[in-house]
Design a protein around this motif. Structure first.
Motif, short mmCIF file in Angstrom:
data_model
loop_
_atom_site.label_atom_id
_atom_site.label_comp_id
_atom_site.label_asym_id
_atom_site.label_seq_id
_atom_site.Cartn_x
_atom_site.Cartn_y
_atom_site.Cartn_z
N TYR A 1 1.03 0.92 1.80
CA TYR A 1 1.57 -0.34 1.31
C TYR A 1 0.96 -1.49 2.10
N GLN A 2 0.82 -2.63 1.42
CA GLN A 2 0.38 -3.86 2.07
C GLN A 2 1.56 -4.81 2.12
N GLN A 3 1.85 -5.34 3.31
CA GLN A 3 2.97 -6.27 3.46
C GLN A 3 2.46 -7.59 4.03
N ALA A 4 2.38 -8.61 3.18
CA ALA A 4 2.03 -9.94 3.64
C ALA A 4 3.21 -10.51 4.44
N LEU A 5 2.93 -11.47 5.29
CA LEU A 5 3.95 -12.04 6.17
C LEU A 5 5.12 -12.61 5.36
N GLY A 6 6.32 -12.15 5.67
CA GLY A 6 7.51 -12.65 5.01
C GLY A 6 7.74 -12.13 3.61
N GLN A 7 6.97 -11.14 3.20
CA GLN A 7 7.08 -10.58 1.85
C GLN A 7 7.48 -9.11 1.90
N GLY A 8 7.81 -8.58 0.74
CA GLY A 8 8.08 -7.15 0.63
C GLY A 8 6.78 -6.37 0.52
N PRO A 9 6.79 -5.11 0.92
CA PRO A 9 5.58 -4.29 0.80
C PRO A 9 5.14 -4.12 -0.65
N GLN A 10 3.82 -4.07 -0.84
CA GLN A 10 3.22 -3.83 -2.16
C GLN A 10 2.50 -2.48 -2.11
N PHE A 11 2.76 -1.65 -3.10
CA PHE A 11 2.19 -0.31 -3.16
C PHE A 11 0.69 -0.37 -3.42
N ILE A 12 -0.08 0.33 -2.57
CA ILE A 12 -1.54 0.37 -2.77
C ILE A 12 -1.92 1.65 -3.51
N PHE A 13 -1.63 2.79 -2.89
CA PHE A 13 -1.86 4.09 -3.54
C PHE A 13 -1.14 5.19 -2.78
N GLN A 14 -1.13 6.37 -3.40
CA GLN A 14 -0.48 7.55 -2.84
C GLN A 14 -1.41 8.74 -2.92
N TYR A 15 -1.40 9.56 -1.87
CA TYR A 15 -2.22 10.75 -1.84
C TYR A 15 -1.36 12.00 -1.72
N TYR A 16 -1.73 12.98 -2.51
CA TYR A 16 -1.05 14.28 -2.49
C TYR A 16 -2.10 15.34 -2.77
N GLU A 17 -2.11 16.40 -2.00
CA GLU A 17 -3.10 17.47 -2.15
C GLU A 17 -4.52 16.90 -2.15
N GLU A 18 -4.74 15.96 -1.26
CA GLU A 18 -6.05 15.36 -1.02
C GLU A 18 -6.59 14.57 -2.22
N GLU A 19 -5.71 14.23 -3.14
CA GLU A 19 -6.14 13.44 -4.29
C GLU A 19 -5.28 12.18 -4.41
N GLU A 20 -5.88 11.13 -4.95
CA GLU A 20 -5.13 9.91 -5.24
C GLU A 20 -4.34 10.14 -6.51
N ARG A 21 -3.00 10.07 -6.41
CA ARG A 21 -2.16 10.40 -7.56
C ARG A 21 -1.53 9.17 -8.20
N GLN A 22 -1.40 8.13 -7.44
CA GLN A 22 -0.83 6.88 -7.97
C GLN A 22 -1.62 5.73 -7.35
N ARG A 23 -1.78 4.66 -8.11
CA ARG A 23 -2.47 3.50 -7.57
C ARG A 23 -1.77 2.24 -8.05
N GLY A 24 -1.60 1.30 -7.14
CA GLY A 24 -1.02 0.02 -7.49
C GLY A 24 -2.10 -0.94 -7.96
N ASN A 25 -1.76 -2.18 -8.08
CA ASN A 25 -2.67 -3.19 -8.61
C ASN A 25 -3.55 -3.76 -7.51
N PHE A 26 -4.43 -2.93 -6.98
CA PHE A 26 -5.35 -3.33 -5.92
C PHE A 26 -6.78 -3.03 -6.37
N PRO A 27 -7.74 -3.88 -5.97
CA PRO A 27 -9.13 -3.68 -6.40
C PRO A 27 -9.75 -2.44 -5.76
#
Lengths: 113, 117
Positions: free
Chosen positions: A35-61
């Motif tokens: 997760y990315q958390q800018a100052l004073g903000q809530g965390p934003q989901f970047i991605f998730q890894y399971y079994e060495e693979e990216e299984r979920q991705r948020g709105n990040f380049p």
């Protein structure tokens, strides 16, 4: 029982550089989320890894990429750093991609100058 | 897309008193989880309490309890007998129980709680 650990604690980089952040999950956990958390903000989901693979991705380049190793630890890589990438980067671990019981690490504070 | 809204940027409470933090969310899913996390200054995020959407009963953890109103999509946190150590940023978070978004947490903007001695 060691909790989630992250390294480094703080990091200062110059715009355009590349950075790698590291995370070791809580013992017994097999899933790592970033997760990315800018100052004073809530965390934003970047991605998730399971079994060495990216299984979920948020709105990040695609400049944001990751990896999970056989021991479940994970890395977050950010290329071509922008000033806006300055933030606290949080790693969370859990069992089997569960949205529940995500345990967070202390974070890495990245400053881009 | 799911959204979480915390309308109280800051709240304050006297030690030993009770305070309620508000959270609303939007989702089209019927099965999901809701969480309250606590983030003390310069310290890591800690899970305070969790609620499964399919459960009618409100979750309770010691001095912390929730008021879950599924139809209204409301999920408030009540802290009883507030202590100085409760001072922190509190985040409400949502997670799908299945489907394509399973595993992703969506957080609100947070509420800063100050506890006065």
């Amino acid at each position: 029982d060691a909790g989630v650990t992250q390294s480094p604690t703080h990091l200062i980089k110059t715009r355009g550089q590349q950075v790698t952040l590291r995370c070791s999950p809580k013992s017994g956990h097999d899933t790592v989320s970033w997760y990315q958390q800018a100052l004073g903000q809530g965390p934003q989901f970047i991605f998730q890894y399971y079994e060495e693979e990216e299984r979920q991705r948020g709105n990040f380049p695609d400049r944001f990429s990751g990896h999970q190793f056989p021991n479940y630890s994970s890395e977050l890589n950010v290329n071509a750093l922008l000033l806006g990438d300055s933030a606290l980067y949080l790693c969370a671990s859990s069992y089997e991609r569960g949205a529940y019981e995500q345990y967070f690490g202390p974070g890495t504070r990245l400053t881009v100058t | 897309a799911q959204t979480v809204t915390q309308s109280q940027p800051e709240m304050s409470v006297q030690e030993a008193e009770t305070v309620t933090l508000s959270c609303t969310y939007d989702t089209s899913e019927s099965d999901y989880y809701l969480f309250w996390y606590k983030q003390p200054p310069s310290r890591q995020m800690i899970l305070v309490i969790r609620q499964e959407a399919y459960k009618q009963q409100n979750a309770t953890e010691n001095r912390f309890s929730v008021n879950f109103q599924k139809a209204a999509k409301s999920f408030s946190l009540k802290i009883s007998d507030s202590q100085l150590g409760d001072a922190a940023m509190y985040f409400c978070a949502y997670g799908d129980a299945g489907g394509t978004s399973y595993g992703k947490l969506t957080f609100g903007q947070g509420t800063i709680l100050t506890v006065h001695p």
